[in-house]
Design a protein around this motif. Structure first.
Motif, PDB file in Angstrom:
ATOM      1  N   PRO A 194       0.846  -1.200   0.000  1.00 11.36           N
ATOM      2  CA  PRO A 194       0.000   0.000   0.000  1.00 11.36           C
ATOM      3  C   PRO A 194       0.886   1.258   0.000  1.00 11.36           C
ATOM      4  CG  PRO A 194      -0.832  -1.597   1.564  1.00 11.36           C
ATOM      5  CD  PRO A 194       0.500  -2.118   1.087  1.00 11.36           C
ATOM      6  N   TRP A 195       0.431   2.302  -0.683  1.00 12.91           N
ATOM      7  CA  TRP A 195       1.237   3.508  -0.883  1.00 12.91           C
ATOM      8  C   TRP A 195       1.704   4.134   0.436  1.00 12.91           C
ATOM      9  CZ3 TRP A 195       4.387   5.316  -4.093  1.00 12.91           C
ATOM     10  CH2 TRP A 195       4.705   6.664  -4.164  1.00 12.91           C
ATOM     11  N   LYS A 196       0.815   4.253   1.403  1.00 20.52           N
ATOM     12  CA  LYS A 196       1.211   4.852   2.688  1.00 20.52           C
ATOM     13  C   LYS A 196       2.289   4.021   3.373  1.00 20.52           C
ATOM     14  CE  LYS A 196      -2.887   7.531   3.812  1.00 20.52           C
ATOM     15  NZ  LYS A 196      -3.931   7.800   4.810  1.00 20.52           N
ATOM     16  N   ARG A 197       2.187   2.707   3.287  1.00 20.02           N
ATOM     17  CA  ARG A 197       3.198   1.831   3.881  1.00 20.02           C
ATOM     18  C   ARG A 197       4.536   1.990   3.158  1.00 20.02           C
ATOM     19  NH1 ARG A 197       1.589  -4.088   3.761  1.00 20.02           N
ATOM     20  NH2 ARG A 197      -0.134  -3.250   4.958  1.00 20.02           N
ATOM     21  N   CYS A 198       4.491   2.132   1.848  1.00 21.22           N
ATOM     22  CA  CYS A 198       5.709   2.341   1.052  1.00 21.22           C
ATOM     23  C   CYS A 198       6.441   3.587   1.537  1.00 21.22           C
ATOM     24  CB  CYS A 198       5.330   2.473  -0.424  1.00 21.22           C
ATOM     25  SG  CYS A 198       6.646   2.959  -1.545  1.00 21.22           S
ATOM     26  N   LEU A 199       5.748   4.717   1.605  1.00 19.08           N
ATOM     27  CA  LEU A 199       6.390   5.974   2.015  1.00 19.08           C
ATOM     28  C   LEU A 199       6.829   5.945   3.475  1.00 19.08           C
ATOM     29  CD1 LEU A 199       4.197   8.665   0.211  1.00 19.08           C
ATOM     30  CD2 LEU A 199       6.344   7.619  -0.532  1.00 19.08           C
ATOM     31  N   ALA A 200       6.006   5.372   4.348  1.00 18.15           N
ATOM     32  CA  ALA A 200       6.367   5.295   5.769  1.00 18.15           C
ATOM     33  C   ALA A 200       7.608   4.439   5.971  1.00 18.15           C
ATOM     34  CB  ALA A 200       5.196   4.744   6.582  1.00 18.15           C
ATOM     35  N   SER A 201       7.729   3.364   5.218  1.00 16.92           N
ATOM     36  CA  SER A 201       8.883   2.475   5.323  1.00 16.92           C
ATOM     37  C   SER A 201      10.161   3.183   4.886  1.00 16.92           C
ATOM     38  CB  SER A 201       8.652   1.222   4.482  1.00 16.92           C
ATOM     39  OG  SER A 201       9.792   0.402   4.518  1.00 16.92           O
ATOM     40  N   ILE A 202      10.078   3.964   3.820  1.00 15.32           N
ATOM     41  CA  ILE A 202      11.247   4.721   3.359  1.00 15.32           C
ATOM     42  C   ILE A 202      11.648   5.736   4.418  1.00 15.32           C
ATOM     43  CG2 ILE A 202      12.074   6.399   1.659  1.00 15.32           C
ATOM     44  CD1 ILE A 202      10.182   4.967  -0.357  1.00 15.32           C
ATOM     45  N   GLU A 203      10.676   6.463   4.912  1.00 14.35           N
ATOM     46  CA  GLU A 203      10.964   7.505   5.908  1.00 14.35           C
ATOM     47  C   GLU A 203      11.569   6.924   7.181  1.00 14.35           C
ATOM     48  OE1 GLU A 203       8.936  11.622   7.299  1.00 14.35           O
ATOM     49  OE2 GLU A 203       7.588   9.919   7.076  1.00 14.35           O
ATOM     50  N   ALA A 204      11.116   5.744   7.571  1.00 11.75           N
ATOM     51  CA  ALA A 204      11.627   5.107   8.792  1.00 11.75           C
ATOM     52  C   ALA A 204      12.921   4.340   8.551  1.00 11.75           C
ATOM     53  CB  ALA A 204      10.564   4.166   9.363  1.00 11.75           C
ATOM     54  N   GLY A 205      13.358   4.240   7.287  1.00  5.22           N
ATOM     55  CA  GLY A 205      14.573   3.486   6.978  1.00  5.22           C
ATOM     56  C   GLY A 205      14.396   2.000   7.181  1.00  5.22           C
ATOM     57  N   GLU A 206      13.204   1.496   6.883  1.00  5.41           N
ATOM     58  CA  GLU A 206      12.919   0.082   7.112  1.00  5.41           C
ATOM     59  C   GLU A 206      13.124  -0.753   5.849  1.00  5.41           C
ATOM     60  OE1 GLU A 206       9.694   0.729  10.699  1.00  5.41           O
ATOM     61  OE2 GLU A 206       8.958   0.364   8.686  1.00  5.41           O
ATOM     62  N   ASN A 207      12.038  -1.149   5.195  1.00  2.00           N
ATOM     63  CA  ASN A 207      12.106  -2.106   4.089  1.00  2.00           C
ATOM     64  C   ASN A 207      12.557  -1.535   2.754  1.00  2.00           C
ATOM     65  OD1 ASN A 207      11.132  -4.147   5.759  1.00  2.00           O
ATOM     66  ND2 ASN A 207       9.028  -3.514   5.403  1.00  2.00           N
ATOM     67  N   TYR A 208      12.261  -0.275   2.484  1.00  4.76           N
ATOM     68  CA  TYR A 208      12.520   0.285   1.165  1.00  4.76           C
ATOM     69  C   TYR A 208      13.361   1.555   1.288  1.00  4.76           C
ATOM     70  CZ  TYR A 208       8.579  -2.780   0.440  1.00  4.76           C
ATOM     71  OH  TYR A 208       7.750  -3.869   0.443  1.00  4.76           O
ATOM     72  N   VAL A 209      14.100   1.849   0.206  1.00  4.33           N
ATOM     73  CA  VAL A 209      14.930   3.057   0.195  1.00  4.33           C
ATOM     74  C   VAL A 209      14.515   4.021  -0.912  1.00  4.33           C
ATOM     75  CG1 VAL A 209      16.917   1.929   1.246  1.00  4.33           C
ATOM     76  CG2 VAL A 209      16.719   1.991  -1.241  1.00  4.33           C
ATOM     77  N   MET A 210      13.592   3.597  -1.768  1.00  2.00           N
ATOM     78  CA  MET A 210      13.199   4.434  -2.903  1.00  2.00           C
ATOM     79  C   MET A 210      11.772   4.110  -3.299  1.00  2.00           C
ATOM     80  SD  MET A 210      14.868   4.389  -6.750  1.00  2.00           S
ATOM     81  CE  MET A 210      16.521   4.582  -6.124  1.00  2.00           C
ATOM     82  N   ALA A 211      11.049   5.156  -3.727  1.00  2.00           N
ATOM     83  CA  ALA A 211       9.707   4.973  -4.268  1.00  2.00           C
ATOM     84  C   ALA A 211       9.698   5.443  -5.715  1.00  2.00           C
ATOM     85  CB  ALA A 211       8.681   5.762  -3.465  1.00  2.00           C
ATOM     86  N   LEU A 212       8.901   4.784  -6.523  1.00  2.00           N
ATOM     87  CA  LEU A 212       8.709   5.216  -7.904  1.00  2.00           C
ATOM     88  C   LEU A 212       7.409   6.010  -7.994  1.00  2.00           C
ATOM     89  CD1 LEU A 212       9.582   1.872  -9.743  1.00  2.00           C
ATOM     90  CD2 LEU A 212      11.061   3.856  -9.397  1.00  2.00           C
ATOM     91  N   SER A 213       7.355   6.937  -8.931  1.00  2.00           N
ATOM     92  CA  SER A 213       6.117   7.650  -9.276  1.00  2.00           C
ATOM     93  C   SER A 213       5.535   8.496  -8.144  1.00  2.00           C
ATOM     94  CB  SER A 213       5.046   6.666  -9.776  1.00  2.00           C
ATOM     95  OG  SER A 213       5.528   5.947 -10.874  1.00  2.00           O
ATOM     96  N   ALA A 214       6.356   9.027  -7.267  1.00  2.00           N
ATOM     97  CA  ALA A 214       5.853   9.882  -6.193  1.00  2.00           C
ATOM     98  C   ALA A 214       5.747  11.317  -6.700  1.00  2.00           C
ATOM     99  CB  ALA A 214       6.768   9.827  -4.976  1.00  2.00           C
ATOM    100  N   SER A 215       4.577  11.888  -6.578  1.00  2.00           N
ATOM    101  CA  SER A 215       4.415  13.280  -6.989  1.00  2.00           C
ATOM    102  C   SER A 215       4.888  14.196  -5.851  1.00  2.00           C
ATOM    103  CB  SER A 215       2.956  13.566  -7.342  1.00  2.00           C
ATOM    104  OG  SER A 215       2.122  13.278  -6.242  1.00  2.00           O
ATOM    105  N   LYS A 216       5.303  15.388  -6.229  1.00  2.00           N
ATOM    106  CA  LYS A 216       5.809  16.345  -5.248  1.00  2.00           C
ATOM    107  C   LYS A 216       4.659  17.124  -4.615  1.00  2.00           C
ATOM    108  CE  LYS A 216      10.352  17.574  -7.045  1.00  2.00           C
ATOM    109  NZ  LYS A 216      11.184  18.701  -7.502  1.00  2.00           N
ATOM    110  N   ASN A 217       4.804  17.375  -3.338  1.00  2.00           N
ATOM    111  CA  ASN A 217       3.967  18.336  -2.633  1.00  2.00           C
ATOM    112  C   ASN A 217       4.837  18.875  -1.503  1.00  2.00           C
ATOM    113  OD1 ASN A 217       3.661  16.728  -0.220  1.00  2.00           O
ATOM    114  ND2 ASN A 217       2.055  15.549  -1.238  1.00  2.00           N
ATOM    115  N   PRO A 218       4.472  19.987  -0.884  1.00  3.11           N
ATOM    116  CA  PRO A 218       5.351  20.583   0.130  1.00  3.11           C
ATOM    117  C   PRO A 218       5.718  19.628   1.271  1.00  3.11           C
ATOM    118  CG  PRO A 218       3.681  22.163  -0.526  1.00  3.11           C
ATOM    119  CD  PRO A 218       3.330  20.848  -1.187  1.00  3.11           C
ATOM    120  N   ASP A 219       4.775  18.824   1.730  1.00  6.14           N
ATOM    121  CA  ASP A 219       5.070  17.880   2.813  1.00  6.14           C
ATOM    122  C   ASP A 219       6.105  16.852   2.384  1.00  6.14           C
ATOM    123  OD1 ASP A 219       4.669  16.553   5.397  1.00  6.14           O
ATOM    124  OD2 ASP A 219       3.701  14.989   4.190  1.00  6.14           O
ATOM    125  N   ARG A 220       5.925  16.252   1.231  1.00  4.53           N
ATOM    126  CA  ARG A 220       6.880  15.252   0.744  1.00  4.53           C
ATOM    127  C   ARG A 220       8.245  15.872   0.458  1.00  4.53           C
ATOM    128  NH1 ARG A 220       3.038  11.974  -3.420  1.00  4.53           N
ATOM    129  NH2 ARG A 220       1.730  10.987  -1.852  1.00  4.53           N
TER     130      ARG A 220
END
Length: 131
Positions: free
Chosen positions: A80-106
């Motif tokens: 799931p998309w939220k899990r993908c981003l949360a995992s990257i931010e926490a340095g857990e399972n993933y280090v990169m996401a594909l197709s992420a659009s930009k917004n000020p928070d991201r």
């Protein structure tokens, strides 16, 4: 004086470290994208209409060309998309996401590459039903 300077420059130009230096980490780069898929960019290949385990699409081809050029292996998963981003931010399972659009928070939370595709929104409707 010239010999001393030449010797100093030579020492600075010599490779640092010993011949037994560790090899670079060649474990696969762990990448994620949205589990809801995003055809034609990232999606499960279909056989007879049924999704297979193979993830394909334009984004997969782009990252494969970039990392493949340098001999860097990678894996892609579609949680799931939220899990993908949360995992990257926490340095857990993933280090990169594909197709992420930009917004000020991201932009505050992640590093972004240059875009490699652009989408446009269109609205289709029946003129005879909605004049």
């Amino acid at each position: 004086m010239r010999r001393a300077l030449s010797a100093l420059l030579l020492c600075l130009l010599l490779p640092h470290g010993s011949a037994s230096a560790e090899e670079p980490d060649r474990s696969p780069v762990r990448i994620c994208d949205d589990g809801d898929e995003w055809p034609p960019y990232t999606y499960y290949r279909r056989t007879n209409g049924e999704p297979t385990a193979e993830i394909t699409g334009f984004s997969v081809e782009v990252i494969g060309a970039i990392l493949g050029k340098h001999g860097i292996p990678f894996t892609i998963a579609l949680p799931p998309w939220k899990r993908c981003l949360a995992s990257i931010e926490a340095g857990e399972n993933y280090v990169m996401a594909l197709s992420a659009s930009k917004n000020p928070d991201r932009e505050r939370r992640f590093l972004f590459s240059m875009p490699y595709y652009q989408t446009h929104y269109y609205v289709f409707y029946a003129k005879d039903r909605f004049p």
